[in-house]
Design an enzyme around this catalytic site. Structure first.
Site, PDB file in Angstrom:
ATOM      1  N   MET A   1       0.817  -1.214   0.000  1.00 57.97           N
ATOM      2  CA  MET A   1       0.000   0.000   0.000  1.00 57.97           C
ATOM      3  C   MET A   1       0.851   1.266   0.000  1.00 57.97           C
ATOM      4  SD  MET A   1      -1.688   1.246   3.452  1.00 57.97           S
ATOM      5  CE  MET A   1      -2.247   2.492   2.292  1.00 57.97           C
ATOM      6  N   HIS A   2       0.311   2.313  -0.553  1.00 58.89           N
ATOM      7  CA  HIS A   2       1.043   3.581  -0.634  1.00 58.89           C
ATOM      8  C   HIS A   2       0.047   4.723  -0.766  1.00 58.89           C
ATOM      9  CE1 HIS A   2       0.541   1.711  -4.573  1.00 58.89           C
ATOM     10  NE2 HIS A   2       0.418   2.932  -5.077  1.00 58.89           N
ATOM     11  N   TRP A   3       0.450   5.859  -0.263  1.00 65.61           N
ATOM     12  CA  TRP A   3      -0.366   7.059  -0.374  1.00 65.61           C
ATOM     13  C   TRP A   3       0.188   7.912  -1.513  1.00 65.61           C
ATOM     14  CZ3 TRP A   3       0.345   4.553   4.116  1.00 65.61           C
ATOM     15  CH2 TRP A   3      -0.762   4.396   4.961  1.00 65.61           C
TER      16      TRP A   3
END
Ligand SMILES: [Zn+2]
Length: 191
Positions: free
Chosen positions: A143-145
């Site tokens: 996951m990453h923003w």
């Protein structure tokens, strides 16, 4: 106007554009099987890496790499200065992060917004995460923003019609400009 049965047949063959709340909506149900097959292979994870030399960091557009978090420029940016903030651990969703990881990543996202505001002077920013392929994640397993600076009028018809984005700054220039700011952040997080 064609009879209803004829209109339905036409809809099966081609994408259909219809008015929708907030703009036009493109219906292309035949893309579903393509989308499933396109994502069946697992690409190498771009967020998982060991110790990098300065040259490797530059090549991979890595601005911050601490024990818990990383920041990199997006190789396929939506806009100038499009950053991605991620945990170092290969996890798919924020509830799988430790409290310490969430705390550091929260700090890093805020620092990324502050850096982009001072260096690129955007009028607004998009900050968010896509969890899962159906939600639009290119690398769903890690996951990453996304932190994307926005300017009035930066979104024209090109991304919609041609998957083409108009960027006024090269990735090398973005990296050069943002690198010192994030070096200082990295040093602060490590101490
Ligand atoms: Zn990963």
């Amino acid at each position: 106007m064609a009879p209803a049965s004829k209109r339905r047949n036409k809809r099966r063959r081609a994408a259909v554009i219809e008015p929708a709340a907030g703009g036009m909506r493109l219906w292309a149900p035949w893309r579903y099987s393509y989308l499933r097959s396109a994502h069946s292979a697992t690409p190498e994870c771009i967020f998982c890496f060991g110790k990098l030399s300065a040259a490797q960091r530059k090549r991979r557009l890595v601005l911050v790499a601490t024990e818990r978090s990383l920041v990199m420029l997006n190789l396929y940016p939506y806009n100038n200065g499009h950053l991605m903030v991620a945990p170092r651990r290969h996890v798919a969703s924020p509830e799988l992060l430790s409290r310490d990881e969430r705390a550091e990543i929260g700090e890093v996202v805020a620092a990324a917004v502050r850096a982009l505001r001072s260096e690129l002077r955007p009028v607004g920013l998009n900050v968010g995460a896509n969890l899962g392929r159906a939600a639009g994640a290119g690398f769903a397993d890690h996951m990453h923003w996304h932190v994307v600076p926005r300017w009035d009028g930066d979104n024209n018809f090109m991304p919609v019609l041609a998957s083409t984005r108009v960027l006024s700054q090269s990735l090398e220039d973005s990296y050069r400009q943002l690198s010192p700011v994030f070096k200082a952040l990295e040093a602060g997080l490590a101490s």
